[in-house]
Design a protein around this motif. Structure first.
Motif, PDB file in Angstrom:
ATOM      1  N   ALA B 182       0.837  -1.201   0.000  1.00  0.00           N
ATOM      2  CA  ALA B 182       0.000   0.000   0.000  1.00  0.00           C
ATOM      3  C   ALA B 182       0.872   1.250   0.000  1.00  0.00           C
ATOM      4  CB  ALA B 182      -0.892  -0.006   1.231  1.00  0.00           C
ATOM      5  N   PRO B 183       0.573   2.198  -0.885  1.00  0.00           N
ATOM      6  CA  PRO B 183       1.379   3.421  -0.903  1.00  0.00           C
ATOM      7  C   PRO B 183       1.100   4.281   0.327  1.00  0.00           C
ATOM      8  CG  PRO B 183      -0.478   3.641  -2.393  1.00  0.00           C
ATOM      9  CD  PRO B 183      -0.540   2.252  -1.846  1.00  0.00           C
ATOM     10  N   LYS B 184       2.125   4.981   0.722  1.00  0.00           N
ATOM     11  CA  LYS B 184       1.924   5.923   1.835  1.00  0.00           C
ATOM     12  C   LYS B 184       1.895   7.323   1.232  1.00  0.00           C
ATOM     13  CE  LYS B 184       3.879   3.360   5.684  1.00  0.00           C
ATOM     14  NZ  LYS B 184       4.172   2.086   4.991  1.00  0.00           N
ATOM     15  N   LEU B 185       0.938   8.094   1.681  1.00  0.00           N
ATOM     16  CA  LEU B 185       0.816   9.446   1.158  1.00  0.00           C
ATOM     17  C   LEU B 185       1.853  10.331   1.838  1.00  0.00           C
ATOM     18  CD1 LEU B 185      -1.057  10.628  -0.944  1.00  0.00           C
ATOM     19  CD2 LEU B 185      -2.581  11.360   0.857  1.00  0.00           C
ATOM     20  N   ARG B 186       2.817  10.804   1.051  1.00  0.00           N
ATOM     21  CA  ARG B 186       3.849  11.678   1.632  1.00  0.00           C
ATOM     22  C   ARG B 186       3.268  13.073   1.873  1.00  0.00           C
ATOM     23  NH1 ARG B 186       7.800  11.276  -3.027  1.00  0.00           N
ATOM     24  NH2 ARG B 186       8.649  13.149  -2.090  1.00  0.00           N
ATOM     25  N   PRO B 187       3.866  13.825   2.776  1.00  0.00           N
ATOM     26  CA  PRO B 187       3.341  15.173   3.029  1.00  0.00           C
ATOM     27  C   PRO B 187       3.315  15.984   1.735  1.00  0.00           C
ATOM     28  CG  PRO B 187       5.025  14.604   4.630  1.00  0.00           C
ATOM     29  CD  PRO B 187       5.017  13.505   3.627  1.00  0.00           C
ATOM     30  N   GLY B 188       2.218  16.604   1.471  1.00  0.00           N
ATOM     31  CA  GLY B 188       2.116  17.459   0.298  1.00  0.00           C
ATOM     32  C   GLY B 188       1.748  16.748  -0.983  1.00  0.00           C
ATOM     33  N   GLN B 189       1.766  15.415  -0.960  1.00  0.00           N
ATOM     34  CA  GLN B 189       1.527  14.668  -2.201  1.00  0.00           C
ATOM     35  C   GLN B 189       0.122  14.930  -2.744  1.00  0.00           C
ATOM     36  OE1 GLN B 189       2.987  10.667  -2.127  1.00  0.00           O
ATOM     37  NE2 GLN B 189       1.511   9.963  -3.647  1.00  0.00           N
ATOM     38  N   PHE B 190      -0.849  14.956  -1.832  1.00  0.00           N
ATOM     39  CA  PHE B 190      -2.233  15.158  -2.265  1.00  0.00           C
ATOM     40  C   PHE B 190      -2.420  16.576  -2.819  1.00  0.00           C
ATOM     41  CE2 PHE B 190      -6.791  15.621  -1.910  1.00  0.00           C
ATOM     42  CZ  PHE B 190      -7.244  14.375  -2.313  1.00  0.00           C
ATOM     43  N   GLY B 191      -1.896  17.559  -2.080  1.00  0.00           N
ATOM     44  CA  GLY B 191      -2.038  18.948  -2.526  1.00  0.00           C
ATOM     45  C   GLY B 191      -1.339  19.192  -3.854  1.00  0.00           C
ATOM     46  N   TRP B 192      -0.143  18.625  -3.999  1.00  0.00           N
ATOM     47  CA  TRP B 192       0.607  18.764  -5.258  1.00  0.00           C
ATOM     48  C   TRP B 192      -0.136  18.058  -6.391  1.00  0.00           C
ATOM     49  CZ3 TRP B 192       3.416  21.622  -7.986  1.00  0.00           C
ATOM     50  CH2 TRP B 192       4.222  21.151  -9.017  1.00  0.00           C
ATOM     51  N   ALA B 253      -3.488  13.168 -15.369  1.00  0.00           N
ATOM     52  CA  ALA B 253      -3.300  11.757 -15.023  1.00  0.00           C
ATOM     53  C   ALA B 253      -2.256  11.612 -13.920  1.00  0.00           C
ATOM     54  CB  ALA B 253      -2.879  10.967 -16.267  1.00  0.00           C
ATOM     55  N   ILE B 254      -1.150  12.345 -14.066  1.00  0.00           N
ATOM     56  CA  ILE B 254      -0.081  12.273 -13.063  1.00  0.00           C
ATOM     57  C   ILE B 254      -0.593  12.797 -11.714  1.00  0.00           C
ATOM     58  CG2 ILE B 254       2.159  13.266 -12.418  1.00  0.00           C
ATOM     59  CD1 ILE B 254       2.809  13.199 -15.513  1.00  0.00           C
ATOM     60  N   GLY B 255      -1.345  13.889 -11.768  1.00  0.00           N
ATOM     61  CA  GLY B 255      -1.891  14.474 -10.542  1.00  0.00           C
ATOM     62  C   GLY B 255      -2.902  13.547  -9.876  1.00  0.00           C
ATOM     63  N   ALA B 256      -3.798  12.973 -10.678  1.00  0.00           N
ATOM     64  CA  ALA B 256      -4.816  12.072 -10.123  1.00  0.00           C
ATOM     65  C   ALA B 256      -4.153  10.842  -9.503  1.00  0.00           C
ATOM     66  CB  ALA B 256      -5.792  11.652 -11.220  1.00  0.00           C
ATOM     67  N   ALA B 257      -3.138  10.316 -10.197  1.00  0.00           N
ATOM     68  CA  ALA B 257      -2.426   9.147  -9.665  1.00  0.00           C
ATOM     69  C   ALA B 257      -1.734   9.500  -8.347  1.00  0.00           C
ATOM     70  CB  ALA B 257      -1.413   8.650 -10.703  1.00  0.00           C
ATOM     71  N   LEU B 258      -1.142  10.686  -8.304  1.00  0.00           N
ATOM     72  CA  LEU B 258      -0.470  11.115  -7.061  1.00  0.00           C
ATOM     73  C   LEU B 258      -1.452  11.170  -5.900  1.00  0.00           C
ATOM     74  CD1 LEU B 258       2.037  14.058  -7.724  1.00  0.00           C
ATOM     75  CD2 LEU B 258       2.523  11.828  -6.704  1.00  0.00           C
ATOM     76  N   CYS B 259      -2.652  11.660  -6.168  1.00  0.00           N
ATOM     77  CA  CYS B 259      -3.670  11.745  -5.111  1.00  0.00           C
ATOM     78  C   CYS B 259      -4.030  10.358  -4.584  1.00  0.00           C
ATOM     79  CB  CYS B 259      -4.930  12.438  -5.622  1.00  0.00           C
ATOM     80  SG  CYS B 259      -4.681  14.191  -5.939  1.00  0.00           S
ATOM     81  N   LEU B 260      -3.801   9.350  -5.403  1.00  0.00           N
ATOM     82  CA  LEU B 260      -4.087   7.980  -4.987  1.00  0.00           C
ATOM     83  C   LEU B 260      -2.814   7.273  -4.512  1.00  0.00           C
ATOM     84  CD1 LEU B 260      -6.454   7.159  -7.970  1.00  0.00           C
ATOM     85  CD2 LEU B 260      -7.149   7.242  -5.569  1.00  0.00           C
ATOM     86  N   GLY B 261      -1.719   7.998  -4.486  1.00  0.00           N
ATOM     87  CA  GLY B 261      -0.475   7.436  -3.960  1.00  0.00           C
ATOM     88  C   GLY B 261       0.420   6.793  -5.003  1.00  0.00           C
ATOM     89  N   PHE B 262       0.097   6.930  -6.286  1.00  0.00           N
ATOM     90  CA  PHE B 262       0.898   6.310  -7.345  1.00  0.00           C
ATOM     91  C   PHE B 262       1.762   7.352  -8.062  1.00  0.00           C
ATOM     92  CE2 PHE B 262      -2.690   3.536  -6.682  1.00  0.00           C
ATOM     93  CZ  PHE B 262      -2.126   2.270  -6.710  1.00  0.00           C
ATOM     94  N   HIS B 263       2.876   6.884  -8.585  1.00  0.00           N
ATOM     95  CA  HIS B 263       3.817   7.797  -9.245  1.00  0.00           C
ATOM     96  C   HIS B 263       3.947   7.428 -10.718  1.00  0.00           C
ATOM     97  CE1 HIS B 263       5.441   9.527  -5.431  1.00  0.00           C
ATOM     98  NE2 HIS B 263       4.888   8.406  -4.960  1.00  0.00           N
ATOM     99  N   LEU B 264       3.516   8.328 -11.582  1.00  0.00           N
ATOM    100  CA  LEU B 264       3.682   8.127 -13.028  1.00  0.00           C
ATOM    101  C   LEU B 264       4.759   9.083 -13.518  1.00  0.00           C
ATOM    102  CD1 LEU B 264      -0.073   8.075 -14.224  1.00  0.00           C
ATOM    103  CD2 LEU B 264       1.279   6.213 -13.251  1.00  0.00           C
ATOM    104  N   LYS B 265       5.512   8.615 -14.515  1.00  0.00           N
ATOM    105  CA  LYS B 265       6.591   9.455 -15.035  1.00  0.00           C
ATOM    106  C   LYS B 265       6.047  10.568 -15.942  1.00  0.00           C
ATOM    107  CE  LYS B 265      10.171   5.920 -14.946  1.00  0.00           C
ATOM    108  NZ  LYS B 265      10.866   4.891 -15.741  1.00  0.00           N
ATOM    109  N   ASP B 266       6.886  11.573 -16.167  1.00  0.00           N
ATOM    110  CA  ASP B 266       6.508  12.665 -17.069  1.00  0.00           C
ATOM    111  C   ASP B 266       6.292  12.133 -18.481  1.00  0.00           C
ATOM    112  OD1 ASP B 266       6.613  14.671 -15.201  1.00  0.00           O
ATOM    113  OD2 ASP B 266       8.722  15.097 -15.541  1.00  0.00           O
TER     114      ASP B 266
END
Lengths: 358, 473
Positions: B182-192, B253-266
């Motif tokens: 399970a991904p952990k939400l880092r500080p600021g990840q959701f806002g970013w 897509a990158i932003g939405a994935a980040l909000c769910l804890g996933f990291h997509l490349k540029d």
């Protein structure tokens, strides 16, 4: 083979080191305040919450058509001038409003006729210049609505439902008037030759979920909005010049052929619908002032109107033939005010009943 | 479901809320899988079955590749995967195109053949999810990726809703490891993530749709000759539109994935500041160019067999790359123009080397502007409905068009000019850095101001439900 995978394991996006929660809250508050300020400004300009008459709203009504429905097709006159309550009282069934502002109604009519299950009644507004439009934005408006009806996805349907909830409460949600491109269009700039088309009329009607449209008071009463719309019609009712890259004769020949085909298609469509028990009545709604001068000169009654009625064999109602319909005044020359639309419909109903009994 | 729709906003809020409220990682993955299929099925539910069919087949073939004892068997299963994926893509996307060309060839041979027109409805995003899925079997074959034992995880990797229909093309090898724990939400990840989604929506709704689309549509839909100014106006409008449309989608897509804890490349790195075509393809649709590099260019031999063979390989790759975008020869020509300039660039670089004088900013900037001009010229073929339209536009752009009336209004030209100037300025300012680095150094008040401005502009524009251009690919 590696037991786990790829360079991605080590990939993590960089998160800029800022207090994001606090920033997000401030941004939300500021955006909310900006939206409230804009709403207040728009209401001060005379805008009120109403639905946008979008292809989604049209598609919703089109889906409501049943095999024996009474359906209104046509242009903005059928849209503004007919009251659904009065029609329901008089005809015994609530009609479905499918008239589209600034459109050629023929594609909508043809789509109904081609729906083999439909054998109901069509009340069709016939403005010859619009019904016979061989192409351009008039035709595209109808085609866009039909395309949405035939291809509307579940996501679009739900977006439309959510959109209506907002539009019924927020005045600045006016797609035809208050979007960023429309606002940019208000900035006066030196025009380039041949590029500026006639301006479309601004917001002057409210629309409900059944697509009943009512002229707003600011347009019904004399004033700058009424003048602006009234002065805009002559430009819109003047056909644009042929494109410079097509020889004039060839262009006119092509247009003539397309219009001739529309006459024939209309007659055939009416006969097809009537052959399976459907009914059609063509109606000419009131128009006055400069618009009347232009339309009577460009498409006189003895011309296209008479030919369509004769060739199709459909019953028709021309408002000037009946004293009780002939004396309505259109505040901006082309549509009736909201109270007049109710009275006009009440007076029209007996004529509709008589025509449909033929 | 479109990112730029009210439906998506509600969908996203519900999914994100439920996702982080759930404790079990397995349940959260199930939720994401269901949400992804709802996201896709909201267009056309039956095509969700096709998506699942493709996925399930590649899951099976991936396991067969991994368990095959002999290289020949491994290769056979890999070819089965490639064939099945490309056949499906070929049927849905290229069926009528192939028939029309077959008819043309027969006609050249004197055989009159009238093929039936196949009434095929193109499943949305098919080119993307086919590549998502295909990358798995190819990476298992290459030994880059271990086969997953979980059909659920693989199905989620292919269908993960942020990137499902218009990329980036996220390889299973890059995504599956993120499903292990399970991904952990880092500080600021959701806002970013939310700020990136706002940026993506702003690019799509305000810049692409509201300020550029009408000018591009008017010019490319016009049937007559145009003045050079209008032809360039329409072409620049499309160059900006397609960037903001596609990069906007990727950013969302990158932003939405980040909000769910996933990291997509540029997927984009300021491509209109590219100095040369190889640089352009390192910055434009990076996930496609790396896919084609790894799974086509290198297997073809890459540049290992000399310059001539490398040039042929490049042209093959760009031919396929062009065709991937659409079933029309105009797309092929677009790809081949890029291929030709990639080859020329290699030849020039081989002859001139990296001479010091070529490394000055002024020279780089001039080469960059030249690259941008040719990229725009190539966009004409990408956007034009046929070669007649493309030829008319190119003629007008080089000043060889017939005398004609103006088409675009003063306002449209000003919009296109100012957005293009801003776009080039932004790309040249940021070409050697990243958006994260820039935002990280910004004063907080400026971040707040820009974010508020973008959100307000999105609300003001109201959106018009325009689909993203790349959905059709």
């Amino acid at each position: 083979m590696p037991s786990s995978t790829s360079s991605f394991e080590s990939f993590e996006r960089v998160i800029p080191d800022l207090p994001w929660r606090r920033l997000a809250l401030i941004v939300t508050a500021l955006t909310f305040l900006a939206a409230v300020g804009w709403e207040i400004r728009c209401r001060a300009w005379g805008y009120a919450p109403t639905l946008n008459d979008t292809p989604d709203l049209w598609a919703q009504q089109r889906r409501a058509v049943r095999p024996d429905s009474i359906v209104i097709v046509g242009d903005s006159r059928a849209h503004f001038d007919l009251d659904l309550d009065e029609l329901e009282k008089g005809l015994g069934s609530r009609p479905i409003q499918l008239a589209l502002d600034g459109s050629c109604p023929y594609p909508v009519f043809a789509d109904l006729v081609n729906d083999e299950s439909f054998h109901g009644t069509v009340i069709a507004s016939l403005v010859p210049g619009m019904w016979l439009a061989p192409g351009g934005p008039l035709l595209k408006n109808s085609e866009r609505a039909l395309e949405r009806y035939h291809k509307q996805t579940w996501a679009q349907r739900s977006g439309h439902v959510l959109g209506m909830l907002l539009e019924e409460h927020i005045a600045f949600l006016k797609k035809d008037d208050l979007t960023l491109p429309k606002l940019l269009g208000r900035i006066p700039l030196p025009p380039r030759d041949h590029t500026e088309g006639p301006p479309l009329p601004p917001y002057f009607g409210s629309v409900d979920r059944e697509r009943r449209t009512r002229m707003i008071d600011a347009c019904a009463q004399p004033g700058p909005l009424q003048d602006r719309i009234k002065n805009g019609w002559p430009l819109l009712f003047t056909p644009p010049p042929p494109p410079s890259y097509i020889p004039r004769e060839a262009f006119l020949k092509g247009m003539g052929a397309a219009i001739e085909k529309r006459f024939q298609d209309t007659a055939a469509a009416v006969k097809k619908l009537r052959a399976r028990g459907g009914k059609v009545v063509f109606v000419r709604f009131p128009f006055t002032g400069k618009v009347r001068e232009l339309e009577d000169a460009g498409t006189p009654r003895a011309g296209p109107w008479t030919r369509i009625i004769n060739e199709s064999g459909a019953p028709s109602i021309y408002f000037t033939d009946y004293p009780e319909l002939a004396n309505f005044q259109c505040p901006e020359s082309s549509h009736l005010s909201a109270p007049d639309s109710v009275e006009f419909t009440r007076r029209l109903v007996p004529h509709l009943k008589a025509a449909l009994a033929q | 479901m479109l990112f730029n729709s009210l439906t998506f906003i509600v969908f996203f809020v519900v999914v994100v809320g439920a996702y982080w409220a759930l404790r079990s990682w397995e349940t959260r993955k199930n939720l994401l899988l269901v949400a992804s299929y709802i996201f896709y099925g909201a267009w056309n539910p039956p095509f969700a079955l096709l998506l699942f069919g493709t996925t399930a087949l590649d899951f099976y073939l991936g396991s067969r590749i991994a368990s095959a004892v002999t290289p020949r068997a491994r290769r056979g299963w890999m070819i089965a995967s490639v064939t099945s994926n490309l056949s499906m893509l070929g049927f849905f996307k290229y069926g009528n195109f192939l028939l029309e060309n077959f008819q043309w060839l027969l006609a050249r041979a004197g055989v009159a053949y009238q093929p039936p027109h196949l009434d095929i409805f193109l499943p949305i995003g098919i080119s993307f999810y086919t590549f998502h899925s295909l990358s798995y079997t190819l990476d298992v074959y290459r030994g880059v990726c271990a086969p997953t034992k979980s059909l659920r995880d693989f199905t989620l990797a292919v269908s993960f809703f942020p990137q499902l229909v218009a990329g980036p093309i996220v390889r299973a090898a890059d995504f599956l490891p993120q499903l292990v724990t399970a991904p952990k939400l880092r500080p600021g990840q959701f806002g970013w993530g939310l700020l990136l989604m706002t940026l993506g929506m702003f690019e799509k709704i305000v810049l692409a749709d509201a300020l550029l689309a009408d000018s591009a549509d008017a010019v490319f839909g016009y049937g007559g000759p145009l003045p050079a100014l209008d032809a360039w106006g329409g072409t620049l409008a499309f160059a900006g539109q397609i960037f903001f449309d596609f990069a906007g989608y990727s950013t969302c897509a990158i932003g939405a994935a980040l909000c769910l804890g996933f990291h997509l490349k540029d997927n984009f790195r300021f491509p209109y500041a590219a100095v040369g075509f190889s640089d352009f393809w390192r910055r434009w649709h990076i996930s496609l160019s790396t896919f084609l590099r790894d799974f086509l260019y290198i297997p073809l031999g890459g540049n290992r067999s000399g310059p001539a063979r490398a040039a042929v390989n490049l042209m093959i790759v760009m031919f396929i790359g062009g065709l991937w975008h659409g079933a029309a020869w105009t797309f092929v020509v677009w790809g081949l123009i890029h291929g030709v300039f990639l080859v020329i660039e290699r030849l020039v670089k081989g002859a001139a080397g990296e001479a010091p004088w070529t490394q000055t900013f002024a020279i780089k900037f001039l080469i960059g502007l030249g690259t941008f001009a040719v990229v725009c010229l190539a966009w004409v073929f990408f956007r034009a409905a046929d070669f007649a339209t493309a030829a008319r536009l190119v003629k007008a752009m080089v000043g060889a068009g017939a005398p004609s009336d103006a088409l675009l209004t003063t306002r449209e030209l000003l919009q296109v000019g100012s957005v293009t100037a801003g776009l080039l300025l932004a790309h040249w300012s940021l070409r050697d850095t990243s958006i994260e680095a820039v935002v990280g150094k910004m004063p907080r008040w400026l971040v707040v101001a820009l974010w508020t401005l973008m959100l307000s502009a999105i609300i003001l524009t109201q959106g018009n439900g325009h689909a993203f251009i790349y959905f059709q690919f």
